[in-house]
Design an enzyme around this catalytic site. Structure first.
Site, short mmCIF file in Angstrom:
data_model
loop_
_atom_site.label_atom_id
_atom_site.label_comp_id
_atom_site.label_asym_id
_atom_site.label_seq_id
_atom_site.Cartn_x
_atom_site.Cartn_y
_atom_site.Cartn_z
N ASP A 10 -19.05 -19.05 2.66
CA ASP A 10 -18.29 -18.46 4.04
C ASP A 10 -17.38 -17.45 3.92
OD1 ASP A 10 -17.23 -18.16 6.74
OD2 ASP A 10 -17.13 -20.38 7.10
N ASP A 34 -18.81 -10.43 12.30
CA ASP A 34 -17.84 -9.92 13.31
C ASP A 34 -17.25 -11.11 13.89
OD1 ASP A 34 -16.05 -8.27 14.54
OD2 ASP A 34 -17.37 -7.30 15.62
#
Length: 172
Positions: A10, A34
């Site tokens: 991640d 984003d």
């Protein structure tokens, strides 16, 4: 860290000097990477992005360029925002624009004295860039840039399939 490696992870949890945000031109958040970066960084990131000047209405970062902000609540001290090209069949300069994303993000890292950076697979989500072509461009551009001035670069892969692509490209 090896100067160049790939990891299934991640990106919002990467402990590097900067993570790269595959942003949209407004830099005001969105979906995918984003949105995840904006959520993990907290509302101060949106405030910092809003403070960046627009180059034209609604555009704080044109395609291929990069901007830097603090990382706020992220483990990374900085976020380097870059806007990848939307895939349109490759006839509109997409490869050069994608290479510019990597080149400009690395240039910003150097200007700010950063030693480590993590990249997502820019343009491979909603922007539809063919992953194999995007990975080849990413690895080639980063390798070229590292020849000038080594940084520790992590290609942060969201799934095992993307990790396999990067692993193969790095081994070539």
């Amino acid at each position: 860290m090896d100067h160049l490696r790939a990891l299934h992870a991640d990106i919002t949890r990467c402990e590097v000097d900067a993570i790269v945000n595959a942003a949209n031109p407004s830099l005001l958040g969105g979906g995918g990477v984003d949105g995840a970066i904006h959520r993990a960084a907290g509302p101060a990131l949106l405030h910092a992005c809003r403070a960046l000047p627009e180059s034209r209405p609604g555009v704080r970062c044109p395609t291929g360029e990069a901007r830097i902000t603090p990382g706020f609540a992220l483990p990374a001290r900085h976020v380097i925002h870059t806007v990848g090209p939307v895939w349109q069949g490759g006839r509109y300069g997409e490869p050069a624009l994608l290479a510019a994303c990597y080149r400009n993000a690395l240039a910003l890292a150097r200007v700010h004295g950063l030693a480590s950076i993590a990249f997502p697979a820019i343009s491979c989500g909603i922007y539809g860039y063919p992953p194999d072509a995007a990975v080849a461009i990413a690895v080639a551009q980063v390798r070229d840039s590292l020849a000038e001035d080594p940084l520790d670069v992590l290609f942060c892969c969201h799934d095992p399939v993307m990790l396999a692509r990067y692993t193969a490209a790095l081994a070539a």
